[in-house]
Design an enzyme around this catalytic site. Structure first.
Site, mmCIF file in Angstrom:
data_model
loop_
_atom_site.group_PDB
_atom_site.id
_atom_site.type_symbol
_atom_site.label_atom_id
_atom_site.label_comp_id
_atom_site.label_asym_id
_atom_site.label_seq_id
_atom_site.Cartn_x
_atom_site.Cartn_y
_atom_site.Cartn_z
ATOM 1 N N TYR B 33 52.528 48.325 36.220
ATOM 2 C CA TYR B 33 51.330 48.184 37.047
ATOM 3 C C TYR B 33 51.695 47.961 38.505
ATOM 4 O O TYR B 33 52.859 47.732 38.849
ATOM 5 C CB TYR B 33 50.459 47.036 36.520
ATOM 6 C CG TYR B 33 50.954 45.657 36.867
ATOM 7 C CD1 TYR B 33 52.089 45.123 36.252
ATOM 8 C CD2 TYR B 33 50.318 44.882 37.832
ATOM 9 C CE1 TYR B 33 52.552 43.850 36.585
ATOM 10 C CE2 TYR B 33 50.767 43.616 38.162
ATOM 11 C CZ TYR B 33 51.888 43.110 37.537
ATOM 12 O OH TYR B 33 52.351 41.870 37.876
ATOM 13 N N LYS B 146 58.177 46.059 37.179
ATOM 14 C CA LYS B 146 56.839 45.451 37.249
ATOM 15 C C LYS B 146 56.059 45.885 36.009
ATOM 16 O O LYS B 146 55.179 46.747 36.061
ATOM 17 C CB LYS B 146 56.136 45.868 38.547
ATOM 18 C CG LYS B 146 54.973 44.940 38.915
ATOM 19 C CD LYS B 146 54.516 45.176 40.349
ATOM 20 C CE LYS B 146 53.255 44.408 40.680
ATOM 21 N NZ LYS B 146 53.461 42.970 40.868
ATOM 22 N N GLU B 178 62.208 33.208 41.682
ATOM 23 C CA GLU B 178 60.968 33.684 42.308
ATOM 24 C C GLU B 178 59.836 32.877 41.698
ATOM 25 O O GLU B 178 60.080 31.976 40.900
ATOM 26 C CB GLU B 178 60.773 35.190 42.071
ATOM 27 C CG GLU B 178 60.573 35.589 40.617
ATOM 28 C CD GLU B 178 60.302 37.084 40.428
ATOM 29 O OE1 GLU B 178 60.198 37.829 41.411
ATOM 30 O OE2 GLU B 178 60.172 37.504 39.262
ATOM 31 N N LEU B 202 61.612 40.298 41.159
ATOM 32 C CA LEU B 202 60.872 41.537 41.394
ATOM 33 C C LEU B 202 61.024 41.953 42.855
ATOM 34 O O LEU B 202 60.967 41.103 43.746
ATOM 35 C CB LEU B 202 59.390 41.295 41.094
ATOM 36 C CG LEU B 202 58.488 42.515 41.244
ATOM 37 C CD1 LEU B 202 58.541 43.351 39.974
ATOM 38 C CD2 LEU B 202 57.048 42.122 41.529
#
Lengths: 286, 286
Positions: B33, B146, B178, B202
């Site tokens: 996505y 992702k 993260e 990411l």
């Protein structure tokens, strides 16, 4: 006969069932599932599957909102309605359909199950051997939760298929943890070994039943991390899953393993499993 | 105005859009996505988002079947149709709807996107500070993809919310990798630090833009693992995401961090980011 589905209390043709695009199962893998075997129109090991379902819900911080007794009853009535005698139930619960946000929503859960027929399993020892293929275990550390976040398992399985094998074995720092959709057992010197349930191993229901049967049969069984090396050099290897029961392993990374046929202890366990299934699903209905 | 969705080439009300229960996004988290920001009815950093989408597809061994140029054009035309001026596009591609099996299916992919309005972001430095909360990083090792296998992120975010914080920071063996839906930056002695993209981080688009802006502004920036300890004791901390832009961090595990307001370098970077956004989305339409 049309495939049916039970979706939030309503029974309809599977092909008519539709979910919203913001269902958390679709956008967040925010759900859990079970696959339960049907033999002779009856469910095998249903209480064990529902126990695990409740633990999985707990693992994702989700209270199972449907009453367990009602769920069991609905599944049983549903199977009678579908007429499926040999097959499986696929069941999934997600946190529901709500505008996308990581924060838990206030909305009804999505609960569904449907039946799929399966060919009857071959008699113990009658299957062809499974070809295993090693992949690095890069999954998360809560594999004991049967969640729908299965992307790593899908990638592993397809890596194995692309290599000409049938099933992927996850190897985590030298330890053969489990397979992409089954648990792994090895037999060494007459004793059963399997990696313990936990961060990297799902508490498989067939795994559980096999461990219980081993006890009944006086086969020593130990749960400890199995190294890939000792698995490959074991006397017998097999995998367990709800849909497959027991599958003896013929090769690992393209090299033959086991005696080239279903080993004696594997055969004994599979016969005992099929006997237990027969006893529990052929007896007069309650 | 009714929310609209583009679903496999068809535009309809979002509330009418329905997916099959065997869509692989729902049963296997087998999809990827993007979230793309809309300012002034225009997309910000669309090429960067489409680059990442293609890399994510590659990461899950899926060829992106919709033509990239067509996808960009369809999204742009769609935004004009929705009338959304300030908001976001949510876009998802899954391997499609096919009878459940781990093996990759032969079926059309599911491709969809829809727009959601968002309140305009406050001017740089005008937001309230973000409260961070540490959680163990138990995610898989391909967080650079992702994918919609977001269950660990959802659990982390809600653990943080339950602790009275806004956002979870993943800590992997002492390293602050993260956050559950944002990247983490710290400022120490005038220099920017952030953990490198990879197994646990990411490639955030805002992260990318911020690194480029730092270069333009002559702020030294280093990508290396940041320990939780040095993050907590940093001069300034901020998080970045497409929907949030830059959020300065006020506390970590309930204790104040940073100078108690948006730090000077954070402010400078956020002003530069908003200037770039303005320049790219307020200029005459091509």
């Amino acid at each position: 006969m049309t495939d049916l589905i039970w979706l939030n209390g309503e029974i309809k043709p599977l092909s008519d069932a539709r979910l919203g695009v913001e269902d958390r199962g679709f956008q967040f893998a925010d759900g859990v599932y079970e696959v339960i075997r049907i033999y002779n129109g009856r469910l095998f090991a249903l209480p064990e599957h529902l126990d695990r379902l409740e633990r999985s819900c707990g693992g994702i911080m989700m209270k199972m909102l449907i009453d367990r007794q009602r769920l069991a009853r609905e599944i049983e009535q549903f199977i009678a309605k579908t007429g499926v005698k040999e097959g499986m139930i696929y069941l999934q619960i997600t946190r529901g359909d709500s505008p996308r946000n990581h924060a838990f929503p206030q909305c009804p859960q999505t609960t569904l199950f449907y039946a799929r027929p399966l060919p009857p399993t071959a008699p113990a020892g009658g299957q062809s051997g499974v070809k295993l293929y090693s992949v690095p275990d890069e999954r998360w550390k809560r594999c004991w939760i049967k969640s729908v976040a299965l992307l790593p398992n899908v990638l592993a399985k397809n890596t194995a298929l692309a290599a000409g094998a049938d099933e992927a074995v996850f190897v985590d720092d030298g330890v053969a943890t489990e397979c992409s959709s089954s648990n792994l057992f090895v037999v060494r010197q007459g004793a059963l070994l399997t990696t313990p349930v936990g961060a990297k191993v799902l508490p498989g229901i067939t795994r559980l039943v096999v461990l219980a049967l081993a006890k009944e049969l006086g086969i020593p069984a130990t749960e400890r991390p199995i190294s890939e090396a000792e698995a490959i050099s074991a006397d017998e290897l097999f995998i367990t899953s709800t849909t497959r029961e027991i599958g003896w392993v013929a090769s690992w990374n393209g090299k033959p393993v086991s005696p080239g046929r279903c080993g004696a202890i594997t055969l004994k366990l599979h016969k005992a499993l099929q006997e237990r299934i027969r006893r529990e699903t052929q007896s007069p209905q309650r």
